[in-house]
Write an enzyme that holds these catalytic residues in place. Structure first.
Site, short mmCIF file in Angstrom:
data_model
loop_
_atom_site.label_atom_id
_atom_site.label_comp_id
_atom_site.label_asym_id
_atom_site.label_seq_id
_atom_site.Cartn_x
_atom_site.Cartn_y
_atom_site.Cartn_z
N GLY A 8 23.70 -9.80 -24.23
CA GLY A 8 23.74 -8.35 -24.04
C GLY A 8 22.38 -7.76 -23.70
N CYS A 9 21.36 -8.22 -24.40
CA CYS A 9 20.01 -7.71 -24.17
C CYS A 9 19.49 -8.13 -22.80
CB CYS A 9 19.07 -8.17 -25.28
SG CYS A 9 19.58 -7.54 -26.90
N THR A 10 19.86 -9.34 -22.38
CA THR A 10 19.47 -9.81 -21.05
C THR A 10 20.12 -8.95 -19.98
OG1 THR A 10 19.12 -12.07 -21.84
CG2 THR A 10 19.51 -11.79 -19.48
N ALA A 48 18.35 -5.46 -20.01
CA ALA A 48 16.98 -5.53 -19.50
C ALA A 48 16.95 -5.83 -18.00
CB ALA A 48 16.18 -6.56 -20.28
#
Length: 154
Positions: free
Chosen positions: A43-45, A48
């Site tokens: 999710g963070c990838t 970002a």
């Protein structure tokens, strides 16, 4: 931290270990500060990378993108290198800034130390908008851009 609040200045190391101060980042225009739970996770990838892919659009509204998590500098460095990010990733290893912004988690802290939240901050350190969504990764960059475009055209 909510819309209209003034953000206290802070300084944290980026992925290269270079200290970055909010007031200096704001000298070039508004800052979109996005808190993400953990570098290198799916999710963070996605979130970002969406900020990375909208570099041109953020440049058009003269805004800087800045990622922040409780990951150590070395993990931020790997994340930035692997994904070729063109913006700073700040290491808030102690969670001090996350607490200041009200996004530090309590009981879930081990798995997800911070709430996925984005703050659009104007050059006077006033919060223009707050975007919160744990599951709609693209919403953070998209809504931040919409806020900045509305302010520029208003």
């Amino acid at each position: 931290m909510k819309t209209g609040d003034t953000v206290a200045d802070f300084e944290l190391p980026d992925q290269t270990g270079t200290p970055r101060r909010l007031s200096v980042l704001l000298s070039d225009g508004p800052v979109v500060l996005f808190f993400y739970p953990a570098a290198m996770t799916p999710g963070c990838t996605k979130e970002a990378c969406h900020f990375r892919d909208l570099a041109k659009e953020f440049a058009e509204v003269r805004a800087s993108r800045v990622g922040i998590s409780t990951d150590p500098v070395r993990k931020q460095a790997k994340f930035a290198e692997v994904r070729r990010f063109d913006y700073p990733l700040l290491s808030d290893a102690q969670g001090t800034v996350a607490a200041q912004f009200g996004v530090k988690r309590g009981l879930l802290g081990k798995l997800m130390p911070v709430k996925r939240t984005t703050f659009v901050i104007d050059t006077d350190r006033k919060v223009l908008d707050v975007i919160s969504s744990e599951f709609s990764m693209d919403a953070h960059a998209d809504k931040a851009l919409a806020t900045l475009r509305a302010i520029r055209s208003g």
